[in-house]
Design a protein around this motif. Structure first.
Motif, PDB file in Angstrom:
ATOM      1  N   PRO A  31      29.389  29.625  39.897  1.00  0.00           N
ATOM      2  CA  PRO A  31      30.689  30.244  39.269  1.00  0.00           C
ATOM      3  C   PRO A  31      31.468  30.807  40.424  1.00  0.00           C
ATOM      4  CG  PRO A  31      28.815  31.899  39.594  1.00  0.00           C
ATOM      5  CD  PRO A  31      28.241  30.640  40.024  1.00  0.00           C
ATOM      6  N   TYR A  32      32.727  30.804  39.852  1.00  0.00           N
ATOM      7  CA  TYR A  32      33.671  31.639  40.521  1.00  0.00           C
ATOM      8  C   TYR A  32      33.882  33.090  39.656  1.00  0.00           C
ATOM      9  CZ  TYR A  32      35.309  27.421  43.070  1.00  0.00           C
ATOM     10  OH  TYR A  32      35.249  26.473  43.944  1.00  0.00           O
ATOM     11  N   LEU A  33      33.950  33.945  40.318  1.00  0.00           N
ATOM     12  CA  LEU A  33      33.837  35.444  39.593  1.00  0.00           C
ATOM     13  C   LEU A  33      35.180  36.265  40.107  1.00  0.00           C
ATOM     14  CD1 LEU A  33      30.281  35.894  39.932  1.00  0.00           C
ATOM     15  CD2 LEU A  33      31.155  35.887  37.905  1.00  0.00           C
ATOM     16  N   PHE A  34      35.486  36.946  39.148  1.00  0.00           N
ATOM     17  CA  PHE A  34      36.834  37.771  39.418  1.00  0.00           C
ATOM     18  C   PHE A  34      36.686  39.055  38.924  1.00  0.00           C
ATOM     19  CE2 PHE A  34      39.173  33.866  40.373  1.00  0.00           C
ATOM     20  CZ  PHE A  34      38.400  32.878  39.903  1.00  0.00           C
ATOM     21  N   TRP A  35      37.119  40.244  39.573  1.00  0.00           N
ATOM     22  CA  TRP A  35      37.340  41.483  38.775  1.00  0.00           C
ATOM     23  C   TRP A  35      38.891  41.744  38.680  1.00  0.00           C
ATOM     24  CZ3 TRP A  35      34.646  45.046  36.337  1.00  0.00           C
ATOM     25  CH2 TRP A  35      33.492  44.901  36.387  1.00  0.00           C
ATOM     26  N   TYR A  36      39.372  42.111  37.663  1.00  0.00           N
ATOM     27  CA  TYR A  36      40.799  42.362  37.426  1.00  0.00           C
ATOM     28  C   TYR A  36      40.989  44.035  36.873  1.00  0.00           C
ATOM     29  CZ  TYR A  36      42.441  37.486  37.534  1.00  0.00           C
ATOM     30  OH  TYR A  36      42.787  36.217  38.113  1.00  0.00           O
ATOM     31  N   VAL A  37      42.022  44.492  37.118  1.00  0.00           N
ATOM     32  CA  VAL A  37      42.347  45.728  36.712  1.00  0.00           C
ATOM     33  C   VAL A  37      43.616  45.717  36.057  1.00  0.00           C
ATOM     34  CG1 VAL A  37      43.567  46.699  38.826  1.00  0.00           C
ATOM     35  CG2 VAL A  37      42.561  48.204  37.282  1.00  0.00           C
ATOM     36  N   GLN A  38      43.529  46.353  34.822  1.00  0.00           N
ATOM     37  CA  GLN A  38      44.626  46.471  34.072  1.00  0.00           C
ATOM     38  C   GLN A  38      45.019  48.232  33.736  1.00  0.00           C
ATOM     39  OE1 GLN A  38      44.289  44.927  29.832  1.00  0.00           O
ATOM     40  NE2 GLN A  38      46.185  44.171  30.090  1.00  0.00           N
ATOM     41  N   TYR A  39      46.120  48.378  34.019  1.00  0.00           N
ATOM     42  CA  TYR A  39      46.703  49.748  33.980  1.00  0.00           C
ATOM     43  C   TYR A  39      47.496  49.743  32.446  1.00  0.00           C
ATOM     44  CZ  TYR A  39      45.668  50.288  38.699  1.00  0.00           C
ATOM     45  OH  TYR A  39      44.945  50.248  39.870  1.00  0.00           O
ATOM     46  N   PRO A  40      47.489  51.141  31.756  1.00  0.00           N
ATOM     47  CA  PRO A  40      48.344  50.939  30.492  1.00  0.00           C
ATOM     48  C   PRO A  40      49.332  50.295  30.473  1.00  0.00           C
ATOM     49  CG  PRO A  40      47.231  53.189  31.332  1.00  0.00           C
ATOM     50  CD  PRO A  40      46.927  52.308  32.349  1.00  0.00           C
ATOM     51  N   ASN A  41      49.336  49.464  29.336  1.00  0.00           N
ATOM     52  CA  ASN A  41      50.793  48.699  29.225  1.00  0.00           C
ATOM     53  C   ASN A  41      51.092  47.831  30.319  1.00  0.00           C
ATOM     54  OD1 ASN A  41      50.964  49.928  26.763  1.00  0.00           O
ATOM     55  ND2 ASN A  41      51.640  51.914  27.588  1.00  0.00           N
ATOM     56  N   GLN A  42      50.189  47.312  31.034  1.00  0.00           N
ATOM     57  CA  GLN A  42      50.504  46.491  32.238  1.00  0.00           C
ATOM     58  C   GLN A  42      49.816  45.287  31.996  1.00  0.00           C
ATOM     59  OE1 GLN A  42      50.830  48.003  35.938  1.00  0.00           O
ATOM     60  NE2 GLN A  42      51.735  49.748  35.236  1.00  0.00           N
ATOM     61  N   GLY A  43      49.966  44.065  32.819  1.00  0.00           N
ATOM     62  CA  GLY A  43      49.241  43.070  32.948  1.00  0.00           C
ATOM     63  C   GLY A  43      47.949  43.171  33.870  1.00  0.00           C
ATOM     64  N   LEU A  44      47.638  42.016  34.197  1.00  0.00           N
ATOM     65  CA  LEU A  44      46.250  42.007  34.763  1.00  0.00           C
ATOM     66  C   LEU A  44      46.569  41.957  36.218  1.00  0.00           C
ATOM     67  CD1 LEU A  44      43.791  39.730  32.770  1.00  0.00           C
ATOM     68  CD2 LEU A  44      43.997  42.262  32.656  1.00  0.00           C
ATOM     69  N   GLN A  45      45.772  42.875  37.402  1.00  0.00           N
ATOM     70  CA  GLN A  45      45.976  42.557  38.563  1.00  0.00           C
ATOM     71  C   GLN A  45      44.861  42.192  39.159  1.00  0.00           C
ATOM     72  OE1 GLN A  45      47.302  45.987  40.678  1.00  0.00           O
ATOM     73  NE2 GLN A  45      47.515  45.248  42.558  1.00  0.00           N
ATOM     74  N   LEU A  46      44.702  41.102  40.122  1.00  0.00           N
ATOM     75  CA  LEU A  46      43.435  40.790  40.586  1.00  0.00           C
ATOM     76  C   LEU A  46      42.872  41.814  41.641  1.00  0.00           C
ATOM     77  CD1 LEU A  46      41.228  38.568  41.084  1.00  0.00           C
ATOM     78  CD2 LEU A  46      42.928  37.489  42.844  1.00  0.00           C
ATOM     79  N   LEU A  47      41.806  42.358  41.719  1.00  0.00           N
ATOM     80  CA  LEU A  47      41.100  43.144  42.543  1.00  0.00           C
ATOM     81  C   LEU A  47      40.541  42.372  43.637  1.00  0.00           C
ATOM     82  CD1 LEU A  47      39.267  46.150  40.599  1.00  0.00           C
ATOM     83  CD2 LEU A  47      41.338  46.298  42.121  1.00  0.00           C
ATOM     84  N   LEU A  48      39.354  41.439  43.352  1.00  0.00           N
ATOM     85  CA  LEU A  48      39.052  40.786  44.212  1.00  0.00           C
ATOM     86  C   LEU A  48      38.229  39.533  43.641  1.00  0.00           C
ATOM     87  CD1 LEU A  48      35.722  41.340  43.485  1.00  0.00           C
ATOM     88  CD2 LEU A  48      36.249  43.499  44.771  1.00  0.00           C
ATOM     89  N   LYS A  49      37.726  38.204  44.250  1.00  0.00           N
ATOM     90  CA  LYS A  49      37.309  37.379  43.832  1.00  0.00           C
ATOM     91  C   LYS A  49      35.946  36.746  44.771  1.00  0.00           C
ATOM     92  CE  LYS A  49      40.557  34.127  46.163  1.00  0.00           C
ATOM     93  NZ  LYS A  49      41.725  33.358  45.997  1.00  0.00           N
ATOM     94  N   TYR A  50      35.020  35.957  43.993  1.00  0.00           N
ATOM     95  CA  TYR A  50      34.032  35.504  44.666  1.00  0.00           C
ATOM     96  C   TYR A  50      34.113  34.121  44.539  1.00  0.00           C
ATOM     97  CZ  TYR A  50      29.531  33.473  45.617  1.00  0.00           C
ATOM     98  OH  TYR A  50      28.554  32.583  46.175  1.00  0.00           O
ATOM     99  N   THR A  51      34.149  33.271  45.713  1.00  0.00           N
ATOM    100  CA  THR A  51      34.313  31.858  45.686  1.00  0.00           C
ATOM    101  C   THR A  51      33.365  31.168  46.451  1.00  0.00           C
ATOM    102  OG1 THR A  51      35.938  31.930  47.562  1.00  0.00           O
ATOM    103  CG2 THR A  51      36.864  32.037  45.243  1.00  0.00           C
ATOM    104  N   SER A  52      32.308  31.792  46.773  1.00  0.00           N
ATOM    105  CA  SER A  52      31.051  31.309  47.419  1.00  0.00           C
ATOM    106  C   SER A  52      31.085  31.372  49.065  1.00  0.00           C
ATOM    107  CB  SER A  52      30.587  29.760  47.126  1.00  0.00           C
ATOM    108  OG  SER A  52      31.677  29.082  47.673  1.00  0.00           O
ATOM    109  N   ALA A  53      32.231  31.948  49.560  1.00  0.00           N
ATOM    110  CA  ALA A  53      32.198  32.147  50.948  1.00  0.00           C
ATOM    111  C   ALA A  53      31.332  33.246  51.460  1.00  0.00           C
ATOM    112  CB  ALA A  53      33.611  32.304  51.229  1.00  0.00           C
ATOM    113  N   ALA A  54      31.300  34.379  50.793  1.00  0.00           N
ATOM    114  CA  ALA A  54      30.447  35.355  51.249  1.00  0.00           C
ATOM    115  C   ALA A  54      29.922  36.361  50.042  1.00  0.00           C
ATOM    116  CB  ALA A  54      31.368  36.432  52.266  1.00  0.00           C
ATOM    117  N   THR A  55      28.770  36.376  50.100  1.00  0.00           N
ATOM    118  CA  THR A  55      28.282  37.445  48.652  1.00  0.00           C
ATOM    119  C   THR A  55      28.665  38.919  48.793  1.00  0.00           C
ATOM    120  OG1 THR A  55      26.284  38.210  49.974  1.00  0.00           O
ATOM    121  CG2 THR A  55      26.110  35.932  48.577  1.00  0.00           C
TER     122      THR A  55
END
Lengths: 116, 111
Positions: A31-55
């Protein structure tokens, strides 16, 4: 088919305490895995992602997450919570980094509450 | 640099009407995808477009359609609106196969 389970719809921590948001995934391919954060009444902001480079993946705002294949987990942590961290957090999984033809599959989200 | 921009930001429609939502991707991004986020839930994938062609579709009825223009901007159309279509509609763009970046979304209320 892929799926994401976020344990705890609401998590409350004191300011300065450890933040731990749990995410377990299901995927038939690496898998590719992601964490996004959403502040009230806003869109999604990428916090971080896993793409198999490092655990262990480091993201913005002091957050990090560790990919554990044996546990099919990708939990999000931050050593010391700040009031500005209060928001909704979404874990997502995909077969491709860009989502691809199936897009990203999101969990239901965890609402993080910071107590003063 | 400008991020993903969406319009309108808020709108109210009546059941049975039609709605068009618009999205401009980040400059240089050729892939655009659409997601629906119902209140209290995570976003759900609706469409992906790349080079003006539909490349992927989520589990949504045919009332939902989209298109991508030569400048890579995109429109999401929803016909015969239902109360259950009330949601935040998110557009995202990416270089193909690369990280997805989301816009602020369009809040649709169906009454």
């Amino acid at each position: 088919a892929q799926s994401v389970t976020q344990l705890g719809s609401h998590v409350s921590v004191s300011e300065g305490a450890l933040v731990l948001l749990r995410c377990n995934y299901s995927s038939s391919v690496p898998p590719y895995l992601f964490w996004y954060v959403q502040y009230p009444n806003q869109g999604l902001q990428l916090l971080l992602k896993y793409t198999s480079a490092a655990t262990l993946v480091k993201g913005i705002n002091g957050f990090e997450a560790e990919f554990k294949k044996s546990e099919t987990s990708f939990h999000l942590t931050k050593p010391s919570a700040h009031m500005s961290d209060a928001a909704e957090y979404f874990c997502a999984v995909s077969e491709r980094e860009g989502g691809g033809a199936d897009g990203l599959t999101f969990g239901k989200g965890t609402h993080l509450i910071i107590q003063p | 640099d400008a991020g993903v921009t969406q319009s309108p930001t808020h709108l109210i429609k009546t059941r049975g009407q039609h709605v068009t939502l618009r999205c401009s991707p980040i400059s240089g991004h050729k892939s655009v995808s659409w997601y629906q986020q119902v209140l209290g839930q995570g976003p759900q994938f609706i469409f992906q477009y790349y080079e003006k062609e539909e490349r992927g579709r989520g589990n949504f009825p045919d009332r939902f359609s989209a298109r991508q223009f030569p400048n890579y901007s995109s429109e999401l159309n929803v016909n015969a609106l239902l109360l259950g279509d009330s949601a935040l509609y998110l557009c995202a763009s990416s270089l193909i196969g690369n990280t997805i970046y989301f816009g602020e979304g369009s809040w649709l209320t169906v009454v």
